[in-house]
Design an enzyme around this catalytic site. Structure first.
Site, mmCIF file in Angstrom:
data_model
loop_
_atom_site.group_PDB
_atom_site.id
_atom_site.type_symbol
_atom_site.label_atom_id
_atom_site.label_comp_id
_atom_site.label_asym_id
_atom_site.label_seq_id
_atom_site.Cartn_x
_atom_site.Cartn_y
_atom_site.Cartn_z
ATOM 1 N N HIS A 22 30.106 -43.973 125.508
ATOM 2 C CA HIS A 22 28.821 -43.937 124.785
ATOM 3 C C HIS A 22 28.752 -45.182 123.910
ATOM 4 O O HIS A 22 29.238 -45.202 122.777
ATOM 5 C CB HIS A 22 28.744 -42.650 123.947
ATOM 6 C CG HIS A 22 27.415 -42.450 123.269
ATOM 7 N ND1 HIS A 22 26.913 -41.195 122.980
ATOM 8 C CD2 HIS A 22 26.487 -43.334 122.817
ATOM 9 C CE1 HIS A 22 25.750 -41.319 122.377
ATOM 10 N NE2 HIS A 22 25.471 -42.610 122.262
ATOM 11 N N HIS A 24 25.978 -48.498 123.290
ATOM 12 C CA HIS A 24 24.746 -49.243 123.581
ATOM 13 C C HIS A 24 25.071 -50.715 123.409
ATOM 14 O O HIS A 24 25.442 -51.140 122.308
ATOM 15 C CB HIS A 24 23.635 -48.842 122.614
ATOM 16 C CG HIS A 24 23.308 -47.380 122.652
ATOM 17 N ND1 HIS A 24 22.263 -46.866 123.392
ATOM 18 C CD2 HIS A 24 23.920 -46.309 122.062
ATOM 19 C CE1 HIS A 24 22.233 -45.546 123.233
ATOM 20 N NE2 HIS A 24 23.225 -45.186 122.441
ATOM 21 N N HIS A 202 21.004 -38.417 125.859
ATOM 22 C CA HIS A 202 21.234 -38.073 124.457
ATOM 23 C C HIS A 202 20.535 -36.736 124.203
ATOM 24 O O HIS A 202 19.350 -36.577 124.524
ATOM 25 C CB HIS A 202 20.615 -39.121 123.535
ATOM 26 C CG HIS A 202 21.377 -40.408 123.437
ATOM 27 N ND1 HIS A 202 21.736 -41.157 124.521
ATOM 28 C CD2 HIS A 202 21.852 -41.076 122.345
ATOM 29 C CE1 HIS A 202 22.390 -42.235 124.108
ATOM 30 N NE2 HIS A 202 22.480 -42.210 122.796
ATOM 31 N N GLU A 205 21.623 -34.619 119.031
ATOM 32 C CA GLU A 205 22.080 -35.549 117.978
ATOM 33 C C GLU A 205 21.314 -35.158 116.708
ATOM 34 O O GLU A 205 21.866 -34.499 115.833
ATOM 35 C CB GLU A 205 21.800 -37.002 118.386
ATOM 36 C CG GLU A 205 22.214 -38.035 117.337
ATOM 37 C CD GLU A 205 21.752 -39.465 117.689
ATOM 38 O OE1 GLU A 205 20.892 -39.652 118.562
ATOM 39 O OE2 GLU A 205 22.277 -40.411 117.044
ATOM 40 N N ASP A 283 29.046 -45.707 119.888
ATOM 41 C CA ASP A 283 27.580 -45.705 119.862
ATOM 42 C C ASP A 283 27.019 -47.105 119.625
ATOM 43 O O ASP A 283 26.674 -47.791 120.598
ATOM 44 C CB ASP A 283 27.077 -44.703 118.803
ATOM 45 C CG ASP A 283 25.676 -44.177 119.085
ATOM 46 O OD1 ASP A 283 25.128 -44.485 120.147
ATOM 47 O OD2 ASP A 283 25.134 -43.445 118.232
ATOM 48 N N ASP A 284 26.884 -47.504 118.360
ATOM 49 C CA ASP A 284 26.327 -48.820 117.990
ATOM 50 C C ASP A 284 27.249 -49.428 116.938
ATOM 51 O O ASP A 284 26.911 -49.476 115.741
ATOM 52 C CB ASP A 284 24.914 -48.639 117.412
ATOM 53 C CG ASP A 284 23.987 -47.947 118.405
ATOM 54 O OD1 ASP A 284 23.555 -48.601 119.369
ATOM 55 O OD2 ASP A 284 23.729 -46.738 118.221
HETATM 56 N N1 ADE Z 1 19.860 -45.931 120.766
HETATM 57 C C1 ADE Z 1 20.876 -46.596 120.229
HETATM 58 N N2 ADE Z 1 21.630 -45.765 119.498
HETATM 59 C C2 ADE Z 1 21.067 -44.530 119.594
HETATM 60 C C3 ADE Z 1 21.390 -43.262 119.075
HETATM 61 N N3 ADE Z 1 22.451 -43.053 118.290
HETATM 62 N N4 ADE Z 1 20.581 -42.232 119.377
HETATM 63 C C4 ADE Z 1 19.513 -42.412 120.140
HETATM 64 N N5 ADE Z 1 19.160 -43.592 120.653
HETATM 65 C C5 ADE Z 1 19.937 -44.652 120.387
HETATM 66 ZN ZN ZN Z 2 23.719 -43.421 121.568
#
Ligand code: ADE
Ligand code: ZN
Length: 351
Positions: A22, A24, A202, A205, A283-284
């Protein structure tokens, strides 16, 4: 020289073979790279310095993050920008002990900035090939539909992706979850399935457990991204345990976006002990304070994970991946060898 418990934990986590599922790629855009790409492409930036930009990375919820994240993507305009972005991630992932990565990308964001789909694909896939040559790091690419946009836009990007059947392993669903249920995308996921693409999404969340059921039933996903809301629904918990549908959990992301108030309150360990196939991911990471090893380390400390918990998370990451069965077996053997070796010891919880 003596090794501190913290250094030994860090060494154990970095040495542990693991998959990241996971991630991005746009979320790995570090402020330094934003400035370098803006300079290279002759683009003005709203922030005066790297420090000022990093200082703006404070979020109250998912939408407040997405506003900053989509604005940052404006500096990505040429294939070489996507190449540099992806190489930078792969280098960090390799240093963190990632042996296999399944990477999301958001083509609709780049199309909106006038970047052709082919340029995005060229930059990313060149880097993925180089990463495999340099470090043996295998990858899959997952194309995400943006759920705050309409389904017609998703169909358009699916059509653009059709010539890239070999390079794209699966489709996904991301962006603002509230008020954008999986049901909105049932037809485009059916079309992707008909073209041979498996799906992830997703769900759970910021959204409710009901969205996880919808993603499973209406989108036929084989994996849930985040999914931490599943604990609100005992029947869903039982279903996830019985089917072993994996959850790609992102602990530091959940803290940054206020999904949980404190890492010590995260349900990762409870979900693991209940028997779900949970995995840990970043994630990011450019926005949320840590790449995958930092996510493992922070969880080990905050949730008192022991050596067996960390090994199980790594095993789950291999099981939950799109790797072929023989490759999974080979990584399981590597993890077993790693578990058997005397050092570095895992000090997360002293025996
Ligand atoms: N795009 C990038 N990070 C995300 C996240 N945590 N949830 C949904 N979309 C995303
Ligand atoms: Zn994500």
């Amino acid at each position: 020289m003596s090794v501190t418990p913290a250094a030994a934990l860090d060494a154990f986590i970095r040495g542990l073979p693991k998959a990241e599922l996971h991630l991005h790629i746009e979320g790995t855009l570090e402020p330094e790279l934003v400035f370098a790409l803006a300079r290279r492409n002759g683009m003005p930036l709203a922030h005066a310095s790297v420090a000022a930009l990093r200082n703006a990375y404070r979020f109250s919820d998912l939408q407040s993050f997405l506003d900053v994240y989509y604005a940052g993507c404006a500096v990505l305009s040429k294939p070489e920008d996507f190449f540099d972005l992806t190489m930078a991630y792969l280098e960090r992932a390799h240093a963190d002990g990632v042996v296999h990565a399944e990477i999301f990308f958001d083509p609709q964001t780049h199309l909106a900035h006038g970047v052709p789909f082919s340029d995005v694909m060229a930059g990313i896939t060149d880097a993925l090939r180089q990463g495999e040559r340099e470090w043996g790091l295998t990858t899959r690419l997952i194309m995400c539909f943006l759920r705050h946009l309409d389904e017609a836009g998703a169909h358009e990007v699916l059509a653009l992706a059709r010539p890239y059947r070999e390079q794209i392993a699966a489709v996904g669903l991301d962006s603002a979850e509230r008020d954008h249920p999986p049901a909105k995308f049932a037809r485009v996921f059916a079309a992707a399935r008909a073209l041979g693409w498996p799906a992830v999404a997703h769900a759970g969340e910021e959204g409710p457990a009901a969205y996880i059921w919808e993603a499973l039933r209406l989108l036929s996903v084989c994996r849930i991204d985040h999914g931490v809301a599943c604990e609100d629904d005992p029947a869903l918990m039982q279903h996830l345990r019985a089917t072993r549908v994996p959850l790609t959990v992102c602990p530091l992301s959940n803290v940054s976006l206020g999904v949980v108030s404190d890492l010590r309150h995260h349900n990762l360990k409870r979900l693991l002990q209940y028997g779900l196939c949970v995995t840990v991911n970043s994630d990011d990471p450019a926005y949320f304070g840590g790449y995958i090893a930092e996510n493992y380390r922070a969880c080990a400390e905050a949730l008192d994970l022991d050596r067996e918990d960390l090994l199980q998370l790594a095993r789950n990451s291999i099981d939950a991946s799109f790797l072929a069965a023989p490759d999974k077996a080979a990584w399981h053997a590597q993890i077993a060898r790693y578990a058997d070796q005397p050092g570095p010891a895992c000090p997360a919880r002293r025996a």
